[in-house]
Design an enzyme around this catalytic site. Structure first.
Site, PDB file in Angstrom:
ATOM      1  N   GLU A  61      -3.915   7.459  -3.898  1.00  0.00           N
ATOM      2  CA  GLU A  61      -3.788   5.665  -3.159  1.00  0.00           C
ATOM      3  C   GLU A  61      -3.327   4.725  -4.050  1.00  0.00           C
ATOM      4  OE1 GLU A  61      -5.870   5.006   0.839  1.00  0.00           O
ATOM      5  OE2 GLU A  61      -6.855   4.633  -1.199  1.00  0.00           O
ATOM      6  N   TYR A  69       0.706  -0.914  -0.188  1.00  0.00           N
ATOM      7  CA  TYR A  69      -0.045  -0.460  -0.238  1.00  0.00           C
ATOM      8  C   TYR A  69       1.005   1.246  -0.333  1.00  0.00           C
ATOM      9  CZ  TYR A  69      -3.252   3.588   2.515  1.00  0.00           C
ATOM     10  OH  TYR A  69      -3.526   5.045   1.538  1.00  0.00           O
TER      11      TYR A  69
END
Lengths: 289, 376
Positions: free
Chosen positions: B189, B101
């Protein structure tokens, strides 16, 4: 006494010739605030409500010894206005203007580091030290000189709670609208640090809302360091997740920043939370009576 | 403001952040053509502004032409959490060696821009932050000098042991920061950021949210807004400079100020009623604005009672009163209206409204109770 502003505050109004700027200059003077100067680039030499207008804040400060600024300019120019006030050397900048991009607040925060200047806002309704001075747009008539400090992320909700406090017979020392944006110059804790040292403030009301974790941090701070009684109100118990509720900062992200979470932390740290604005005023009255 | 994954990936590509070969499609024929071009198997992903697409059946891997047809039909036309799927992204299948991530936000508490990395990909980062905060590595940028290369390398070396992959990741982190700042994002993101079997880094999914306050300086971003996927009334409200969010109740609330508007909903609920909406008419409200607000409010057929809660400061109560009067006639409003008006020009407002057949309340508690009483 009071915090942040008092009868000796010398105010310069940025954007004084605009619709809101001129109207609220009149209202602030009526309340007793010493409005010593106004600034609108290109309008230097004029007068608004008997207040001299200058082209720059530096000139206004030099000629009138202004020590605080309030900003009433459109969003596009507000960031520049904040820097101009900081560079002119005023000690307090109250940004009523709203709509500043968040990243600009990140930069302003870094720029302010090490400087003897405090920013309140943006998106702040202003500050009132009852019976002494008002900076911003809060309606003066609902305040009464007294011993309750009020700190709030909101505008009209603050009026509602202040009005209830006044109607119980109590009054306020200083009321600060810190603004509803995600990143703001002065937070709850900064105000509490000032209220701790203010002898005239006997209790503080913290008016929070959904979004972020300032209320949670504030509660921990109160539990550890703050000796005076604190009461709370949290708006947005019925707000759905992931929807911005008006204020740019009032948004529950996924499952964090809910009202329930904030109320829980407040209660756990000894801050009594009112279910309604009227409740909060009653709690304060019961405590100080 | 949110954009779809396919739009976020187009922006990524402008910033030279690698993404899989993909095509956005709006029809079954387009999906079939795209799958032929990209080759089988391929992934078909619903493009909607909600999370949990995979769990809802909005992401499928098609191995045969028949499956392409079947899944395209299924996904184009399904609803995910109430939102109809009108677009899908068709993507080549990537063989994944590892997932991570990488994300960036403006941290409200630290008042700084922060890059976050986590060795698990495909996670809900707020969930990780709450349950296992030590799994997230954070690096703060200095707004005055930017996100320095050594900080980007720290991110890369946290995620990957192999220096070549780590430094490739550092480059992506720098590009992501540049994009975030230049476009006034509020969230960016890459989740997951994957290492392929051949050792390359690629952004398998992309999410970018934009700061509404920054949109005025990015007209090109504003054009990406998917108006069809937004609530019609919320869209109309924004265009009328109002702030509206629909809820499920039947007491329509009209309030000045966001904090008071939330407190009004809460109060209705507290006394046993159900608020139909959040509606902030803002400061300096003209009669026209009040009429726009009522029009939007009444598009919700669940609204049985209207509750005005106005604490006049900049908002003048007489302006609101005139708005109510005009709108009541123009829109032929049948629902009872409970009004609580206090503050600036309150007396003038009462004069204007005394013959209007409204129900007056003393204070917001009284108003909420009266509104609830009317439903019985």
């Amino acid at each position: 006494m009071s915090i942040l502003i008092n009868k000796d505050t010398r105010l310069v109004v940025q954007g004084i010739t605009g619709r809101d700027g001129s109207f609220h200059t009149g209202q602030m003077i009526k309340y007793g605030t010493k409005v010593v100067a106004g600034v609108t680039p290109g309008k230097g030499g004029k007068e608004v409500e008997g207040v001299p207008v200058f082209n720059t804040v530096v000139e206004a400060v030099k000629k009138t010894e202004a020590n605080a600024a309030v900003i009433f300019v459109p969003a596009k120019f507000a960031t520049g206005a904040v820097y101009e006030a900081i560079d002119a050397g005023v000690k307090l900048v109250v940004c009523v203007a709203e709509g500043l991009p968040t990243i600009e607040l990140v930069k302003i925060t870094a720029y302010l580091k090490g400087k003897d200047c405090r920013l309140v806002g943006p998106n702040s309704p202003g500050i009132v030290s009852a019976g002494e001075a008002k900076v911003g747009i809060l309606p003066g008539n609902i305040f009464k000189k007294g011993s309750v400090g009020v700190i709030s992320r909101s505008g009209t909700l603050t009026y509602e709670i202040v009005d209830h406090i006044t109607k119980t017979g109590l009054g306020q020392s200083t009321c600060i609208g810190i603004g509803g944006d995600p990143i703001i110059g002065t937070k709850f804790i900064d105000c509490l640090e000032l209220f701790a040292k203010d002898d005239d403030t006997e209790a503080v009301v913290v008016v929070g809302e959904i979004g972020g974790r300032d209320e949670q941090d504030t509660a921990e701070y109160v539990k550890k360091y703050f000796k005076k009684p604190v009461f709370g109100f949290i708006a947005g118990k019925t707000a759905p997740a992931d929807k911005r509720m008006g204020h740019a900062g009032a948004i529950i992200s996924g499952t964090s920043g809910t009202a329930a979470e904030k109320v829980k932390v407040f209660e756990a740290c000894g801050i009594k939370v009112g279910e309604t604005p009227a409740d909060v005023a009653r709690f304060v009255k019961d405590k100080l009576a | 403001m949110k954009v779809h994954e396919y739009q976020a990936k187009e922006i990524f590509n402008k910033y030279d952040i690698p993404t899989p070969k993909e095509k956005m499609c709006v029809s079954i024929d387009e999906v079939i053509a795209a799958s032929t071009e990209l080759g089988l198997p391929c992934v078909i992903k619903a493009q909607v502004h909600v999370g949990g697409r995979g769990k809802a059946g909005g992401i499928k891997i098609a191995k045969t032409e028949q499956e392409v047809n079947e899944y395209a039909k299924q996904i184009l036309g399904m609803e995910i959490k109430g939102l109809p799927v009108k677009k899908v992204l068709v993507s080549q299948v990537i063989s994944i060696a590892s997932e991570a991530y990488l994300g960036i936000i403006n941290d409200r508490t630290a008042k700084k821009t922060v890059m976050m990395a986590c060795k698990q990909g495909g996670v809900e980062i707020e969930e990780v932050a709450r349950k296992k905060p030590e799994a997230i590595f954070k690096v703060y940028a200095d707004p005055l000098v930017g996100f320095l290369p050594h900080k980007a390398r720290q991110i890369g070396l946290f995620l990957y042991d192999d220096p070549k992959t780590a430094f490739a990741c550092a480059k992506i982190a720098e590009k992501l920061y540049k994009m975030f700042i230049e476009l006034d994002s509020s969230l960016a993101e890459i989740n997951p950021l994957v290492v392929t079997d051949s050792g390359e880094l690629i952004a398998l999914d992309a999410k970018i949210n934009f700061d509404d306050n920054g949109l005025y300086r990015h007209p090109d971003i504003e054009l990406l807004r998917d108006r069809e996927s937004e609530d019609v009334n919320e869209l109309r409200a924004r265009e009328s400079d109002l702030s509206y969010v629909k809820l499920d109740g039947n007491i329509g609330c009209v309030v000045n100020g966001a904090g008071l508007a939330m407190a009004t909903m809460d109060l209705v609920k507290h006394f046993g009623g159900e608020p139909a909406n959040f509606l902030d008419i803002g400061g300096s409200s003209s009669p026209q604005k009040v009429q726009n607000a009522l029009e939007i409010l009444l598009n919700d057929k669940n609204v049985k009672v209207i509750f005005f809660n106005i604490f006049g400061g900049i908002t003048r109560c007489d302006d609101v009163a005139n708005g109510i009067l005009v709108a009541k006639k123009a829109l032929n409003i049948k629902q009872p209206i409970v009004t609580r008006l206090t503050g600036t020009n309150e007396d003038k407002a009462m004069d204007i409204l005394k013959e209007a057949g409204l129900i007056f309340a003393q204070g917001m508690d009284d108003g909420a109770k009266k509104a609830i009483e009317l439903l019985k």
